[in-house]
Design an enzyme around this catalytic site. Structure first.
Site, PDB file in Angstrom:
ATOM      1  N   ASN A  74      37.729 -25.264 -60.091  1.00 25.51           N
ATOM      2  CA  ASN A  74      37.068 -25.157 -58.794  1.00 25.51           C
ATOM      3  C   ASN A  74      37.197 -26.441 -57.992  1.00 25.51           C
ATOM      4  O   ASN A  74      37.299 -26.420 -56.757  1.00 25.51           O
ATOM      5  CB  ASN A  74      35.588 -24.810 -58.990  1.00 25.51           C
ATOM      6  CG  ASN A  74      34.973 -24.174 -57.768  1.00 25.51           C
ATOM      7  OD1 ASN A  74      35.620 -23.381 -57.091  1.00 25.51           O
ATOM      8  ND2 ASN A  74      33.734 -24.520 -57.474  1.00 25.51           N
ATOM      9  N   LYS A 111      39.698 -28.259 -57.789  1.00 27.81           N
ATOM     10  CA  LYS A 111      41.046 -28.372 -57.237  1.00 27.81           C
ATOM     11  C   LYS A 111      41.117 -27.884 -55.791  1.00 27.81           C
ATOM     12  O   LYS A 111      42.109 -28.114 -55.106  1.00 27.81           O
ATOM     13  CB  LYS A 111      42.041 -27.587 -58.093  1.00 27.81           C
ATOM     14  CG  LYS A 111      42.320 -28.224 -59.452  1.00 27.81           C
ATOM     15  CD  LYS A 111      43.050 -29.551 -59.300  1.00 27.81           C
ATOM     16  CE  LYS A 111      43.347 -30.191 -60.637  1.00 27.81           C
ATOM     17  NZ  LYS A 111      44.090 -31.462 -60.489  1.00 27.81           N
ATOM     18  N   HIS A 163      35.855  -9.517 -59.939  1.00 31.76           N
ATOM     19  CA  HIS A 163      36.513 -10.252 -61.012  1.00 31.76           C
ATOM     20  C   HIS A 163      35.838  -9.823 -62.306  1.00 31.76           C
ATOM     21  O   HIS A 163      34.610  -9.835 -62.403  1.00 31.76           O
ATOM     22  CB  HIS A 163      36.305 -11.761 -60.843  1.00 31.76           C
ATOM     23  CG  HIS A 163      37.242 -12.394 -59.859  1.00 31.76           C
ATOM     24  ND1 HIS A 163      37.399 -11.923 -58.597  1.00 31.76           N
ATOM     25  CD2 HIS A 163      38.058 -13.485 -59.968  1.00 31.76           C
ATOM     26  CE1 HIS A 163      38.282 -12.690 -57.951  1.00 31.76           C
ATOM     27  NE2 HIS A 163      38.694 -13.639 -58.761  1.00 31.76           N
ATOM     28  N   HIS A 167      41.744  -9.371 -63.267  1.00 28.85           N
ATOM     29  CA  HIS A 167      41.789 -10.025 -64.589  1.00 28.85           C
ATOM     30  C   HIS A 167      41.925  -9.006 -65.715  1.00 28.85           C
ATOM     31  O   HIS A 167      43.006  -8.599 -66.057  1.00 28.85           O
ATOM     32  CB  HIS A 167      40.592 -10.941 -64.830  1.00 28.85           C
ATOM     33  CG  HIS A 167      40.532 -12.102 -63.901  1.00 28.85           C
ATOM     34  ND1 HIS A 167      41.589 -12.967 -63.719  1.00 28.85           N
ATOM     35  CD2 HIS A 167      39.549 -12.543 -63.072  1.00 28.85           C
ATOM     36  CE1 HIS A 167      41.258 -13.894 -62.835  1.00 28.85           C
ATOM     37  NE2 HIS A 167      40.030 -13.650 -62.426  1.00 28.85           N
ATOM     38  N   HIS A 188      42.666 -15.665 -52.844  1.00 31.31           N
ATOM     39  CA  HIS A 188      41.500 -16.233 -52.175  1.00 31.31           C
ATOM     40  C   HIS A 188      41.952 -16.911 -50.881  1.00 31.31           C
ATOM     41  O   HIS A 188      42.912 -17.673 -50.873  1.00 31.31           O
ATOM     42  CB  HIS A 188      40.791 -17.225 -53.088  1.00 31.31           C
ATOM     43  CG  HIS A 188      40.297 -16.598 -54.353  1.00 31.31           C
ATOM     44  ND1 HIS A 188      39.062 -16.011 -54.467  1.00 31.31           N
ATOM     45  CD2 HIS A 188      40.897 -16.426 -55.559  1.00 31.31           C
ATOM     46  CE1 HIS A 188      38.916 -15.515 -55.683  1.00 31.31           C
ATOM     47  NE2 HIS A 188      40.022 -15.763 -56.367  1.00 31.31           N
ATOM     48  N   ASP A 209      46.607 -17.717 -56.574  1.00 32.61           N
ATOM     49  CA  ASP A 209      46.272 -18.662 -55.506  1.00 32.61           C
ATOM     50  C   ASP A 209      47.456 -19.593 -55.254  1.00 32.61           C
ATOM     51  O   ASP A 209      47.699 -20.519 -56.024  1.00 32.61           O
ATOM     52  CB  ASP A 209      45.051 -19.508 -55.892  1.00 32.61           C
ATOM     53  CG  ASP A 209      43.780 -18.692 -55.943  1.00 32.61           C
ATOM     54  OD1 ASP A 209      43.746 -17.649 -55.277  1.00 32.61           O
ATOM     55  OD2 ASP A 209      42.842 -19.090 -56.645  1.00 32.61           O
ATOM     56  N   GLU A 243      37.794 -11.781 -67.361  1.00 35.45           N
ATOM     57  CA  GLU A 243      38.577 -13.024 -67.472  1.00 35.45           C
ATOM     58  C   GLU A 243      38.115 -13.835 -68.669  1.00 35.45           C
ATOM     59  O   GLU A 243      38.904 -14.480 -69.345  1.00 35.45           O
ATOM     60  CB  GLU A 243      38.434 -13.835 -66.190  1.00 35.45           C
ATOM     61  CG  GLU A 243      39.255 -15.113 -66.173  1.00 35.45           C
ATOM     62  CD  GLU A 243      39.087 -15.911 -64.882  1.00 35.45           C
ATOM     63  OE1 GLU A 243      39.931 -16.772 -64.615  1.00 35.45           O
ATOM     64  OE2 GLU A 243      38.116 -15.658 -64.148  1.00 35.45           O
TER      65      GLU A 243
END
Length: 729
Positions: free
Chosen positions: A381, A383, A577, A599, A310, A630, A580
């Protein structure tokens, strides 16, 4: 493709739910109901078979043995004969073909004399190949699996997604047809500009057309002129209607709960795992010997692509911390953020947050995803907010803010410079388009051009978060169709009238695909079906289910790709995605609609889906650290991709050949152009098996490529053999 040529195979064949077998429909509904209740037993195969089921199986097999004249027994013998014939035809001798060798069928190209594959030890099984299951179960499993592969091939071809040659060839054989290379459909992705060329050049932009665009039932329709709009006569661009998609989806959903198919796939997966273990045990030294003979090539200088990253987290923690401190030291008085009626300077923002950038550390930055974020998407999220402050995320990690995304662009360019310095590493960062406003695309393209963010080691993917419910509750959109229109209509406009949308046209040259992102574990109480409301009628504040999002994104991408192909422009891949968390049905939806996924963890819950993804060779991007690559959140070094490879190698005891094979796969599934893949992997990379592998570029042993190709052919031949037995030996 020029549709005026009368090539009607690009039209999407329509179906109705009335044609779906009642048994299939009931099974599909059971799967959805079970998934919504989080009951996984319907898809899995228990390791400890119930006594009653085991006894039933034993009785069925005993009946076959006792009655040698039984129709089942004859059919089984026919299957075995045809299977042996199929295998002898499908797997060429890659070693040293001689004039006395039996001629190879036309659909399998004879390897060139220069192709030398070392001798290696093969794992073969003799005897009754369907031991442990009845002939009827084997035949039923083969039919359902081939049906699912045919469905995926249809959806892939019409959207300009990739479909593996080997699987396509076996599908044609099951239909008594011959596969030819001109049947292959590939994404049309433009290569980057040559050295010395301007990546922002406006030369060669196509002329504008007078086409009329309008969204109908959530899908953009293209009309030649206004009169055609009045007559409801759109251009002949393929797209699936909701009922056709629901019909195809039902077949695959029913499969994953079908007993014989589950048993067959479970056994084949166990066999494949054991077979690869034996192959490595027997041939690891021979593979390593091959690699040692390759000059100037090792794991460090083979091409690798980070296919799941991302943009807002493409830098590591130390990089972001250093940038924050540097920007504060040199631009403390710069106005950066609106607060009420005034604009705050960078210094005032930190004063408001009661912090001194000089005192910040990686720990206090607090962007590392630790144990407390495990299975907590909300905490994960958060973070993205440095020091827990959304203001800093707005200033440093956004493209559309009060400084026009300058800091974010500088950070991304610094990451790109490190990739270019490493030479052999590439990345495909995700940028967000939310669908809350049609102006998002213009703002994003202007950011890209104004800050000159292009890099030869980067391609861009657009991620669309599944957050319609948030926009609807804030009255930013009135229905789901408006969100889809905000996402896709500007792309159609730039395709039809590129002269009027020059910035967006240029930016789209470097966009290779779309992603669908959000927390998959979020529950939706709506069960997707062909009776689901159209996007124009979906005006409640409830979020549509995952499959609903995927269908309408895929349908619009299909129409857009066919329109762009007509205009000689690049096409896009759909790479969501998926798997997951949440329902297993997500992976069924992606099997139809996605070129590849990120995923895929939930494949372990369904042997049928796991085996199908293998047969269709659906690429999956995974990460040993987080399954979400990430650097900001998970990595410590300047080379996060190498960090992933190193940890994977230690964790799973991967050999050099394993690592190079994974790197080669990353290039294959990436959004790099055909020309770039030829340069990185070899001019014949699209061919099957060792013939498509240039060991001097990929550093993947030809023995490994032989093993992969022969194993896939073997599995597909089982299915084709069962189907062909219907017509007799």
């Amino acid at each position: 493709m020029d549709q005026s040529s009368g090539d009607m195979r690009r039209q999407f064949p329509r179906q109705t739910m009335d044609l779906v077998d009642e048994r299939v429909r009931v099974l599909a509904e059971q799967v959805y109901v079970s998934a919504m209740k989080n009951q996984g037993a319907l898809f899995t195969v228990s390791e400890d078979c119930p006594i009653e089921a085991q006894e039933d199986l034993q009785r069925a097999l005993q009946r076959e043995r006792e009655d040698q004249t039984d129709h089942c027994s004859k059919k089984k013998k026919s299957m075995m004969l045809r299977r042996s014939q199929t295998l002898s035809l499908q797997i060429p001798d890659w070693g040293s073909p001689s004039p006395s060798t039996a001629p190879v069928p036309a659909q399998i190209p004879e390897p060139p004399p220069t192709l030398q594959v070392p001798e290696f030890q093969r794992v073969t099984i003799s005897g009754d190949y369907c031991a442990g299951i009845t002939a009827e179960d084997y035949e039923q499993a083969a039919h359902t699996l081939l049906t699912a592969l045919i469905i995926r091939e249809k959806y892939s071809r019409l959207a300009y997604h990739r479909f593996p040659r080997t699987t396509a060839r076996f599908l044609r054989e099951s239909q008594d047809q011959t596969w030819t290379q001109d049947q292959e459909v590939l994404p049309d992705i433009w290569p980057g500009p040559m050295k010395g060329q301007d990546p922002y050049s406006t030369e060669g932009i196509p002329e504008d057309l007078d086409y009329v665009l309008q969204m109908k039932d959530g899908i953009v329709q293209v009309y030649n002129q206004t009169e055609d709009l009045d007559l409801d006569s759109p251009r002949s661009l393929p797209y699936p209607d909701l009922e056709t998609f629901a019909s195809d989806l039902s077949h695959v959903l029913a499969m994953i709960a079908d007993g014989p198919t589950k048993t067959y796939c479970h056994r084949r997966l166990n066999f494949l795992e054991s077979k690869f273990y034996l192959h490595e045990m027997l041939n690891e030294t021979a593979e390593l010997k091959e690699l040692k003979c390759v000059a100037h090539r090792d794991f460090y200088n083979v091409r690798k692509v980070d296919t799941h990253i991302h943009a807002a987290a493409c830098m590591n923690q130390k990089h972001l911390l250093k940038f924050i401190k540097t920007s504060f030291q040199t631009e403390a008085e710069r106005p950066v953020l609106h607060h009420g009626d005034k604009i705050l300077t960078l210094k005032q923002v930190f004063e408001k947050l009661n912090m001194d950038p000089y005192d910040l550390t990686v720990d206090s930055l607090d962007v590392h995803a630790g144990r407390q974020t495990f299975h907590r998407f909300d905490k994960f999220n958060s973070k993205y907010n440095p020091v827990g402050a959304s203001e800093l995320r707005e200033i440093y990690l956004k493209t559309d803010n009060d400084i026009n995304g300058e800091y974010f662009a500088r950070l991304v360019k610094e990451v790109a410079a490190e990739l270019e310095e490493s030479k052999y590493q590439h990345a495909e960062p995700r940028l967000s388009v939310y669908g809350r406003s049609p102006q998002e695309w213009d703002a994003l393209s202007i950011w890209f051009l104004q800050h000159r963010v292009y890099s030869p080691n980067m391609r861009w993917i657009i991620q669309v978060p599944r957050i319609y419910d948030i926009f609807r509750s804030k009255k930013l959109v009135s229905n789901f169709a408006e969100m889809m229109q905000n996402v896709f209509l500007p792309l159609f406009e730039a395709t039809v009238r590129p002269q009027q949308h020059r910035e967006l046209h240029l930016f789209l040259r470097y966009v290779t695909g779309f992603d669908s992102v959000d927390d998959e574990s979020k529950h939706s109480d709506h069960m997707f079906s062909y009776k689901s409301p159209t996007p124009e009628c979906w005006d409640s504040e409830k979020n549509p289910p995952y499959t609903y999002y995927l269908f309408y994104m895929y349908a619009n991408i299909m129409v857009l790709n066919n329109l762009r192909r007509e205009r000689g422009l690049n096409t896009f891949q759909f790479r969501p995605h998926c798997g997951e968390a949440g329902s297993i049905t997500h992976l069924v939806s992606a099997f139809l609609t996605a070129d590849n996924i990120s995923h895929g963890l939930n494949l372990k819950k369904s042997p049928v889906l796991q085996y199908l993804y293998y047969l269709a060779q659906v690429p999956i991007a995974m990460s040993p650290l987080s399954n979400n690559n990430d650097p900001l959140l998970f990595h410590y070094t300047k080379e996060p991709l190498m960090e992933e490879y190193a940890i994977a190698a230690q964790l799973w005891k991967l050999s050099t050949c394993d690592l190079c094979e994974i790197a080669r796969n990353s290039v294959l599934q990436s959004g790099l152009s055909h020309q770039e893949k030829q340069h990185f992997l070899g001019p014949q990379y699209l061919k099957d098996g060792p013939e498509g592998n240039d060991i001097r570029r990929s550093n993947v042993a030809q023995i490994r490529m032989c093993y992969r190709y022969e194993t896939l052919c073997n599995e597909l031949s089982f299915l084709v053999g069962a189907v062909k037995s219907d017509t007799g030996p």
